[in-house]
Design an enzyme around this catalytic site. Structure first.
Site, mmCIF file in Angstrom:
data_model
loop_
_atom_site.group_PDB
_atom_site.id
_atom_site.type_symbol
_atom_site.label_atom_id
_atom_site.label_comp_id
_atom_site.label_asym_id
_atom_site.label_seq_id
_atom_site.Cartn_x
_atom_site.Cartn_y
_atom_site.Cartn_z
ATOM 1 N N ASP A 64 0.838 -1.199 0.018
ATOM 2 C CA ASP A 64 -0.225 0.301 0.052
ATOM 3 C C ASP A 64 0.762 1.317 -0.085
ATOM 4 O O ASP A 64 1.837 1.164 0.766
ATOM 5 C CB ASP A 64 -0.969 -0.385 1.256
ATOM 6 N N GLU A 91 -10.271 12.429 7.747
ATOM 7 C CA GLU A 91 -9.975 13.240 7.003
ATOM 8 C C GLU A 91 -12.093 14.671 7.219
ATOM 9 O O GLU A 91 -11.291 14.860 6.277
ATOM 10 C CB GLU A 91 -9.244 13.582 5.342
ATOM 11 N N GLU A 143 -10.067 3.427 3.814
ATOM 12 C CA GLU A 143 -9.129 4.157 3.144
ATOM 13 C C GLU A 143 -9.679 3.738 1.081
ATOM 14 O O GLU A 143 -9.958 3.096 0.593
ATOM 15 C CB GLU A 143 -7.689 4.082 3.172
ATOM 16 N N GLU A 189 -9.301 3.865 -2.314
ATOM 17 C CA GLU A 189 -7.739 3.272 -3.385
ATOM 18 C C GLU A 189 -7.460 2.716 -4.594
ATOM 19 O O GLU A 189 -9.054 2.404 -4.689
ATOM 20 C CB GLU A 189 -6.703 2.699 -2.600
ATOM 21 N N ASP A 242 -8.620 -0.074 1.609
ATOM 22 C CA ASP A 242 -7.818 -0.333 2.898
ATOM 23 C C ASP A 242 -8.999 0.118 4.326
ATOM 24 O O ASP A 242 -8.729 1.216 4.980
ATOM 25 C CB ASP A 242 -6.406 0.490 2.637
ATOM 26 N N HIS A 269 -3.782 13.568 1.169
ATOM 27 C CA HIS A 269 -3.959 13.026 2.073
ATOM 28 C C HIS A 269 -2.970 13.446 3.080
ATOM 29 O O HIS A 269 -3.039 12.961 4.075
ATOM 30 C CB HIS A 269 -4.332 11.413 1.839
ATOM 31 N N GLN A 320 -3.759 1.888 14.764
ATOM 32 C CA GLN A 320 -3.181 2.569 14.588
ATOM 33 C C GLN A 320 -2.083 3.134 14.992
ATOM 34 O O GLN A 320 -1.098 2.868 15.009
ATOM 35 C CB GLN A 320 -3.754 3.295 13.272
ATOM 36 N N THR A 331 -8.878 -6.492 3.314
ATOM 37 C CA THR A 331 -8.683 -5.265 2.965
ATOM 38 C C THR A 331 -9.825 -5.609 1.423
ATOM 39 O O THR A 331 -9.123 -6.731 1.442
ATOM 40 C CB THR A 331 -7.129 -4.761 2.219
ATOM 41 N N ARG A 391 -8.044 2.820 13.349
ATOM 42 C CA ARG A 391 -6.883 4.498 13.543
ATOM 43 C C ARG A 391 -6.977 4.356 15.010
ATOM 44 O O ARG A 391 -5.656 4.897 14.630
ATOM 45 C CB ARG A 391 -8.346 5.461 13.666
ATOM 46 N N LYS A 419 -4.328 -2.570 10.042
ATOM 47 C CA LYS A 419 -5.153 -2.221 8.828
ATOM 48 C C LYS A 419 -4.755 -3.838 7.804
ATOM 49 O O LYS A 419 -5.507 -3.719 7.024
ATOM 50 C CB LYS A 419 -4.205 -1.150 7.822
HETATM 51 O O1 LIG Z 1 0.163 9.197 7.613
HETATM 52 C C1 LIG Z 1 -0.250 8.702 8.647
HETATM 53 O O2 LIG Z 1 0.849 8.597 10.200
HETATM 54 C C2 LIG Z 1 -0.848 7.313 8.324
HETATM 55 C C3 LIG Z 1 -1.125 7.143 7.056
HETATM 56 C C4 LIG Z 1 -2.030 6.254 6.471
HETATM 57 O O3 LIG Z 1 -2.372 5.331 7.153
HETATM 58 C C5 LIG Z 1 -2.250 6.201 5.300
HETATM 59 C C6 LIG Z 1 -1.927 4.610 4.436
HETATM 60 O O4 LIG Z 1 -2.397 4.041 4.532
HETATM 61 C C7 LIG Z 1 -1.350 4.903 2.488
HETATM 62 C C8 LIG Z 1 -2.232 5.613 2.959
HETATM 63 O O5 LIG Z 1 -3.269 4.796 1.738
HETATM 64 O O6 LIG Z 1 -2.227 6.626 1.467
HETATM 65 CA CA CA Z 2 -3.954 2.709 2.874
HETATM 66 MG MG MG Z 3 -5.768 -3.613 4.759
#
Ligand SMILES: O=C(O)/C=C/C(=O)CC(=O)CC(=O)O
Ligand code: CA
Ligand code: MG
Length: 403
Positions: free
Chosen positions: A120, A350, A193, A195, A225, A127, A232, A249, A229, A245
């Site tokens: 990914d 977002e 997400e 994509e 995806d 973003h 994460q 997916t 959060r 994550k």
């Molecule tokens: O910027 C961060 O800390 C986290 C970013 C993401 O979770 C995004 C990711 O999985 C990548 C993407 O889909 O752009």
């Molecule tokens: Ca992603």
């Molecule tokens: Mg995933």
């Protein structure tokens, strides 16, 4: 208006017209086959090849997914596509082809290919800037490497599922900054997400030079995806996304061939500072793909893929530049697609600015993050030849209670 018609008499604006012809894997009872979609029907490719209507060198015979066909390479892809255009276009073949067509609604759509590795990326400037602000409010939003290389991580290939598969709410460790210790439990900040994913057909034994993109990449799918959060935020420093994550997916069941996206090619973004030579393409291009995100049926966002900073060719070149080979079925996703406007963002963190700006759905309820029972459907279309549109179909999933 589409100039090249099909004997199936499709509407001019059918997103699955003769210029698209995306591939799939499907099942009925205990059988599985590969197919190609036209309108709301699927042509059984094994049956077509078995009856001598199609010569794919055996790529469809006895196959339950597209891997063998994807590995056959561009000359075979081109020959099959040309022949399918003939079979489904000119009425001359109607008698032979019609009995091999099924209604999309009568089959079970399966994962179209066996996923080898899943990667990914993080290639939307908007973003990356938004998430930088939300996750790292005290630091520079964009990290110093971002404009020099397409940042990415390796995900979990084994939990890539086809559209329609439920997504049980993941559990794990989470700890808010003001809490003294982590606790285990269901994610309270489940997100999406939106994509676009690219699928490798022809393997490599080392780096894929940037200008060899089309020789290796077979086509594109939509990707969701799913991202927890809270899991994460606690787990991912410093090694990157992990269990937040990897639970599921989702991808769309239709693999749109790269050839169907020729009319959607758009000049690549200007990149400053200039990128290193291995990331410079003779033909620097992205794709114009218009995405739509629906939350329980309400359109909440329209992310524009054309604005992505890093192109799919740059991503593949970067992914293999260390000598890693590419394998048939490798799936690499673009990264969340977000445009500059709030209603162009590809994630809800977002869209609702970390929950501070709830959004209202058409049923009058409001949302920040996903609730059990919520369904998210991501769809997309791209320009095709002669003013037609190429449909990607949808990737949808419903959140269910923790398992
Ligand atoms: O910027 C961060 O800390 C986290 C970013 C993401 O979770 C995004 C990711 O999985 C990548 C993407 O889909 O752009
Ligand atoms: Ca992603
Ligand atoms: Mg995933």
């Amino acid at each position: 208006m589409s100039t090249e018609a099909s004997w199936l008499e499709l509407a001019d604006d059918d997103p699955f017209g003769i210029h698209n012809l995306p591939y799939c894997a499907f099942g009925q009872d205990r059988f599985r086959w590969t197919g190609v979609r036209i309108g709301d029907r699927i042509l059984n490719l094994a049956a077509a090849e078995g009856r001598g209507l199609l010569d794919a060198g055996g790529a469809f015979l006895g196959q339950s997914n597209l891997n063998r066909f994807m590995s056959a390479g561009r000359p075979v892809w081109a020959r099959v596509r040309e022949r399918l255009t003939e079979l489904l276009g000119s009425g001359r073949h109607r008698e032979a082809v019609e009995p091999l067509l099924l209604s999309v609604g009568d089959v079970r759509l399966e994962l179209p290919f066996e996923v080898a590795d899943y990667v990914d990326f993080y290639s939307s400037l908007e973003h990356a800037t938004n998430l930088g602000r939300l996750f790292r409010p005290d630091a520079e939003a964009l990290l110093p490497n971002w404009r020099h290389l397409p940042v990415g991580y390796h995900g979990r290939a084994g939990t890539v599922v086809v559209s329609g598969t439920d997504v049980p709410r993941p559990s794990g460790q989470r700890k808010a900054p003001d809490e003294p210790a982590p606790a285990y439990g269901p994610s309270a900040r489940l997100d999406i997400e939106a994509e676009v994913g690219f699928v490798v057909g022809v393997p490599s034994d080392g780096p894929v030079p940037i200008d060899d993109f089309r020789a290796h990449v077979f086509g594109a799918v939509l990707v969701n995806d799913w991202s927890a959060r809270d899991l994460q935020a606690w787990e991912y420093v410093p090694l990157g996304p992990f269990l937040g994550k990897s639970f599921r997916t989702s991808i769309s069941p239709w693999v749109v061939p790269l050839d169907a996206l020729d009319a959607a090619r758009a000049p690549g973004p200007e990149q400053q500072p200039p990128v290193l030579p291995y990331l410079r393409a003779a033909d620097h291009h992205g794709y114009e793909i218009d995405i739509e995100v629906r939350w329980n049926g309400t359109t909440v966002s329209r992310p524009p893929f054309a604005g992505m900073y890093w192109t799919p060719a740059q991503q593949l070149a970067h992914l293999t530049v260390n000598g890693a080979w590419a394998r048939t079925g490798d799936l690499y996703a673009s990264g969340t697609v977000s445009g500059p406007e709030p209603d162009q963002t590809g994630s809800f963190i977002e869209r609702t600015w970390n929950g501070a700006r709830p959004i209202q759905l058409d049923d009058g309820t409001t949302r920040t993050f996903l609730l059990d029972g919520d369904t998210v459907a991501i769809t997309a279309t791209a320009p095709g030849p002669d003013g037609s549109r190429i449909g990607f179909g949808e990737v949808a999933g419903t959140v269910t209670k923790p398992e």
